[in-house]
Design a protein around this motif. Structure first.
Motif, PDB file in Angstrom:
ATOM      1  N   GLY A 218     -15.897   6.943 -38.712  1.00 11.69           N
ATOM      2  CA  GLY A 218     -14.862   7.563 -39.536  1.00 11.69           C
ATOM      3  C   GLY A 218     -14.479   6.647 -40.676  1.00 11.69           C
ATOM      4  N   CYS A 219     -13.569   7.128 -41.516  1.00 13.14           N
ATOM      5  CA  CYS A 219     -13.059   6.281 -42.593  1.00 13.14           C
ATOM      6  C   CYS A 219     -11.672   6.743 -43.016  1.00 13.14           C
ATOM      7  CB  CYS A 219     -14.006   6.254 -43.790  1.00 13.14           C
ATOM      8  SG  CYS A 219     -14.053   7.771 -44.772  1.00 13.14           S
ATOM      9  N   LEU A 220     -10.971   5.830 -43.636  1.00 10.26           N
ATOM     10  CA  LEU A 220      -9.660   6.074 -44.224  1.00 10.26           C
ATOM     11  C   LEU A 220      -9.842   5.959 -45.728  1.00 10.26           C
ATOM     12  CD1 LEU A 220      -6.557   6.382 -43.705  1.00 10.26           C
ATOM     13  CD2 LEU A 220      -6.451   3.876 -43.671  1.00 10.26           C
ATOM     14  N   ALA A 221      -9.344   6.953 -46.474  1.00  9.96           N
ATOM     15  CA  ALA A 221      -9.641   6.989 -47.910  1.00  9.96           C
ATOM     16  C   ALA A 221      -8.396   7.337 -48.718  1.00  9.96           C
ATOM     17  CB  ALA A 221     -10.747   7.999 -48.197  1.00  9.96           C
ATOM     18  N   LEU A 222      -8.498   7.100 -50.033  1.00  8.70           N
ATOM     19  CA  LEU A 222      -7.437   7.485 -50.958  1.00  8.70           C
ATOM     20  C   LEU A 222      -8.062   7.983 -52.253  1.00  8.70           C
ATOM     21  CD1 LEU A 222      -7.117   5.218 -53.475  1.00  8.70           C
ATOM     22  CD2 LEU A 222      -6.205   3.843 -51.612  1.00  8.70           C
ATOM     23  N   SER A 223      -7.283   8.732 -53.018  1.00  3.03           N
ATOM     24  CA  SER A 223      -7.736   9.180 -54.337  1.00  3.03           C
ATOM     25  C   SER A 223      -6.600   9.039 -55.331  1.00  3.03           C
ATOM     26  CB  SER A 223      -8.214  10.640 -54.289  1.00  3.03           C
ATOM     27  OG  SER A 223      -7.145  11.517 -53.976  1.00  3.03           O
ATOM     28  N   LEU A 224      -6.986   8.765 -56.583  1.00  3.22           N
ATOM     29  CA  LEU A 224      -6.038   8.609 -57.676  1.00  3.22           C
ATOM     30  C   LEU A 224      -6.564   9.352 -58.900  1.00  3.22           C
ATOM     31  CD1 LEU A 224      -5.402   4.749 -57.456  1.00  3.22           C
ATOM     32  CD2 LEU A 224      -3.675   6.516 -57.002  1.00  3.22           C
ATOM     33  N   PRO A 225      -5.674   9.911 -59.702  1.00  5.11           N
ATOM     34  CA  PRO A 225      -6.126  10.470 -60.982  1.00  5.11           C
ATOM     35  C   PRO A 225      -6.607   9.350 -61.892  1.00  5.11           C
ATOM     36  CG  PRO A 225      -3.721  10.490 -60.837  1.00  5.11           C
ATOM     37  CD  PRO A 225      -4.226  10.093 -59.486  1.00  5.11           C
ATOM     38  N   ILE A 226      -7.497   9.668 -62.812  1.00  7.68           N
ATOM     39  CA  ILE A 226      -8.138   8.656 -63.645  1.00  7.68           C
ATOM     40  C   ILE A 226      -7.125   7.847 -64.449  1.00  7.68           C
ATOM     41  CG2 ILE A 226      -8.515  10.244 -65.574  1.00  7.68           C
ATOM     42  CD1 ILE A 226     -10.801   7.348 -64.388  1.00  7.68           C
ATOM     43  N   ARG A 227      -5.986   8.424 -64.788  1.00  9.58           N
ATOM     44  CA  ARG A 227      -4.988   7.681 -65.560  1.00  9.58           C
ATOM     45  C   ARG A 227      -4.403   6.521 -64.751  1.00  9.58           C
ATOM     46  NH1 ARG A 227      -2.513  12.418 -63.924  1.00  9.58           N
ATOM     47  NH2 ARG A 227      -0.582  12.164 -62.722  1.00  9.58           N
ATOM     48  N   GLN A 228      -4.619   6.524 -63.421  1.00 11.78           N
ATOM     49  CA  GLN A 228      -4.137   5.426 -62.581  1.00 11.78           C
ATOM     50  C   GLN A 228      -5.299   4.563 -62.057  1.00 11.78           C
ATOM     51  OE1 GLN A 228      -1.206   6.494 -59.570  1.00 11.78           O
ATOM     52  NE2 GLN A 228      -0.654   8.336 -60.704  1.00 11.78           N
ATOM     53  N   ALA A 229      -6.431   4.637 -62.722  1.00 17.64           N
ATOM     54  CA  ALA A 229      -7.604   3.899 -62.263  1.00 17.64           C
ATOM     55  C   ALA A 229      -7.344   2.397 -62.199  1.00 17.64           C
ATOM     56  CB  ALA A 229      -8.784   4.186 -63.181  1.00 17.64           C
ATOM     57  N   HIS A 230      -6.438   1.887 -63.026  1.00 20.56           N
ATOM     58  CA  HIS A 230      -6.133   0.452 -63.012  1.00 20.56           C
ATOM     59  C   HIS A 230      -5.520   0.008 -61.687  1.00 20.56           C
ATOM     60  CE1 HIS A 230      -2.395   2.490 -64.206  1.00 20.56           C
ATOM     61  NE2 HIS A 230      -1.757   1.434 -63.721  1.00 20.56           N
ATOM     62  N   ARG A 231      -5.026   0.968 -60.891  1.00 21.52           N
ATOM     63  CA  ARG A 231      -4.415   0.656 -59.598  1.00 21.52           C
ATOM     64  C   ARG A 231      -5.413   0.708 -58.447  1.00 21.52           C
ATOM     65  NH1 ARG A 231      -1.012   4.701 -57.851  1.00 21.52           N
ATOM     66  NH2 ARG A 231      -0.557   3.236 -56.181  1.00 21.52           N
ATOM     67  N   LEU A 232      -6.644   1.136 -58.700  1.00 19.32           N
ATOM     68  CA  LEU A 232      -7.559   1.462 -57.608  1.00 19.32           C
ATOM     69  C   LEU A 232      -7.838   0.268 -56.705  1.00 19.32           C
ATOM     70  CD1 LEU A 232      -9.327   3.556 -56.228  1.00 19.32           C
ATOM     71  CD2 LEU A 232     -11.194   2.890 -57.760  1.00 19.32           C
ATOM     72  N   ARG A 233      -8.167  -0.882 -57.268  1.00 20.30           N
ATOM     73  CA  ARG A 233      -8.544  -2.022 -56.427  1.00 20.30           C
ATOM     74  C   ARG A 233      -7.373  -2.526 -55.589  1.00 20.30           C
ATOM     75  NH1 ARG A 233     -13.644  -3.553 -57.393  1.00 20.30           N
ATOM     76  NH2 ARG A 233     -14.581  -2.861 -59.354  1.00 20.30           N
ATOM     77  N   SER A 234      -6.194  -2.591 -56.171  1.00 18.91           N
ATOM     78  CA  SER A 234      -5.042  -3.043 -55.383  1.00 18.91           C
ATOM     79  C   SER A 234      -4.695  -2.011 -54.315  1.00 18.91           C
ATOM     80  CB  SER A 234      -3.839  -3.299 -56.296  1.00 18.91           C
ATOM     81  OG  SER A 234      -3.444  -2.121 -56.987  1.00 18.91           O
ATOM     82  N   ALA A 235      -4.817  -0.730 -54.640  1.00 12.95           N
ATOM     83  CA  ALA A 235      -4.567   0.325 -53.654  1.00 12.95           C
ATOM     84  C   ALA A 235      -5.591   0.255 -52.529  1.00 12.95           C
ATOM     85  CB  ALA A 235      -4.599   1.695 -54.326  1.00 12.95           C
ATOM     86  N   ALA A 236      -6.840  -0.030 -52.881  1.00 15.81           N
ATOM     87  CA  ALA A 236      -7.892  -0.144 -51.860  1.00 15.81           C
ATOM     88  C   ALA A 236      -7.623  -1.311 -50.923  1.00 15.81           C
ATOM     89  CB  ALA A 236      -9.247  -0.299 -52.531  1.00 15.81           C
ATOM     90  N   ARG A 237      -7.142  -2.428 -51.472  1.00 14.77           N
ATOM     91  CA  ARG A 237      -6.802  -3.567 -50.615  1.00 14.77           C
ATOM     92  C   ARG A 237      -5.693  -3.200 -49.647  1.00 14.77           C
ATOM     93  NH1 ARG A 237      -7.662  -6.559 -55.424  1.00 14.77           N
ATOM     94  NH2 ARG A 237      -5.428  -6.497 -55.914  1.00 14.77           N
ATOM     95  N   ARG A 238      -4.689  -2.497 -50.141  1.00 14.63           N
ATOM     96  CA  ARG A 238      -3.586  -2.083 -49.275  1.00 14.63           C
ATOM     97  C   ARG A 238      -4.077  -1.112 -48.206  1.00 14.63           C
ATOM     98  NH1 ARG A 238       0.676  -3.604 -46.653  1.00 14.63           N
ATOM     99  NH2 ARG A 238       2.267  -1.995 -46.404  1.00 14.63           N
ATOM    100  N   LEU A 239      -4.963  -0.212 -48.581  1.00 20.73           N
ATOM    101  CA  LEU A 239      -5.542   0.729 -47.620  1.00 20.73           C
ATOM    102  C   LEU A 239      -6.286  -0.025 -46.529  1.00 20.73           C
ATOM    103  CD1 LEU A 239      -5.964   3.921 -47.377  1.00 20.73           C
ATOM    104  CD2 LEU A 239      -8.264   3.449 -48.222  1.00 20.73           C
ATOM    105  N   ASN A 240      -7.041  -1.032 -46.924  1.00 17.24           N
ATOM    106  CA  ASN A 240      -7.803  -1.834 -45.958  1.00 17.24           C
ATOM    107  C   ASN A 240      -6.872  -2.539 -44.981  1.00 17.24           C
ATOM    108  OD1 ASN A 240     -10.288  -2.592 -44.977  1.00 17.24           O
ATOM    109  ND2 ASN A 240     -10.583  -4.256 -46.425  1.00 17.24           N
ATOM    110  N   GLU A 241      -5.751  -3.023 -45.485  1.00 21.44           N
ATOM    111  CA  GLU A 241      -4.775  -3.705 -44.637  1.00 21.44           C
ATOM    112  C   GLU A 241      -4.178  -2.764 -43.600  1.00 21.44           C
ATOM    113  OE1 GLU A 241      -1.962  -5.099 -47.446  1.00 21.44           O
ATOM    114  OE2 GLU A 241      -3.224  -6.726 -48.208  1.00 21.44           O
ATOM    115  N   GLN A 242      -4.092  -1.482 -43.939  1.00 18.83           N
ATOM    116  CA  GLN A 242      -3.452  -0.500 -43.066  1.00 18.83           C
ATOM    117  C   GLN A 242      -4.453   0.270 -42.209  1.00 18.83           C
ATOM    118  OE1 GLN A 242      -0.116  -0.052 -42.594  1.00 18.83           O
ATOM    119  NE2 GLN A 242      -0.013  -1.925 -43.806  1.00 18.83           N
TER     120      GLN A 242
END
Length: 252
Positions: A218-242
């Protein structure tokens, strides 16, 4: 078709957390942290980190004297005749918390019967979900969810999937070369989030991290609109932590 035998960091944390829950459940009147450390044979820093997670998730409670007993969330799962219903409710609550914490739509996906399935998600007015313009089952080669799931399969499992779902072009960023895709999956570390930079859909970026337990993929995932692409890597790190608390819920 079996998952590769390399556990992600979240799975290792969950294994240790389950050991703690088992140890605490053997002491109905509570067990002191020092005794728990001896029984679980864990370094103090790791023990403190896992105890904090288990208390936050409601699986353990701390008594006034400092001892630990099983928490309400664990008792509900153990005593309810509708285990799956209670689990879905707990996961829904956890996903809603993650959505608000990260500021993104979040998803749980499973690889079942040879197909990609989104089993639960949480989105909102300010955290819109991915528009499924091509069936996710047919787009594993392009999506973060699909690649995170395929990464966890062995080589034969991946080849089987791609024999049934061709690597068609969805956007200009889609990898359509099967050999290149397989090479990418082979070289990807299991603990690194998978990113989708508009390979599935124009206007959306995504990230996914594995939720592997035994033969379950399985996997845990997130999505963001392209206007928030600058947040993707930090959001991915937070997702990994959780990821560990979500996987723990799936394992109990």
């Amino acid at each position: 078709m079996m998952p590769k035998p390399v556990p992600a960091a979240s799975y290792r944390a969950v294994q240790r957390a389950l050991r703690l829950l088992e140890a605490v459940s053997q002491h109905g009147d509570g067990i002191a942290e020092r005794a728990l450390a001896r029984q679980a044979a864990m370094p103090p820093a790791e023990l403190a980190r896992l105890l904090a997670m288990l208390r936050t998730e409601g699986y353990l409670e701390r008594l006034p004297d400092g001892g630990y007993v099983t928490g309400e969330a664990l008792r509900r799962l153990g005593s309810s005749g509708d285990h799956q219903g209670v689990l879905r409710e707990q996961l829904h609550t956890k996903l809603s918390e993650l959505r608000d914490d990260i500021g993104a739509a979040v998803y749980i996906s499973r690889y079942e019967d040879g197909e990609v399935r989104i089993t639960q998600f949480s989105a909102g007015a300010n955290t819109p979900p991915v528009a499924e313009w091509v069936d996710f089952k047919a787009a594993a080669h392009a999506s973060a969810v699909g690649k995170a799931l395929l990464t966890q399969l062995d080589h034969d499992g991946r080849r089987d999937h791609l024999s049934r779902h061709k690597t068609i072009r969805l956007t200009s960023r889609t990898t359509t070369n099967e050999r290149a895709l397989l090479s990418e999956l082979d070289s990807r570390p299991p603990t690194v989030p998978v990113l989708d930079l508009q390979a599935y859909a124009i206007g959306t970026v995504c990230a996914a991290v594995p939720l592997t337990a035994g033969a379950s993929v399985g996997c845990l995932a997130l999505s963001l609109p392209i206007r928030q692409a600058h947040r993707l890597r930090s959001a991915a790190r937070r997702l990994n932590e959780q990821a560990a608390p979500v996987l723990l819920s799936l394992c109990i």
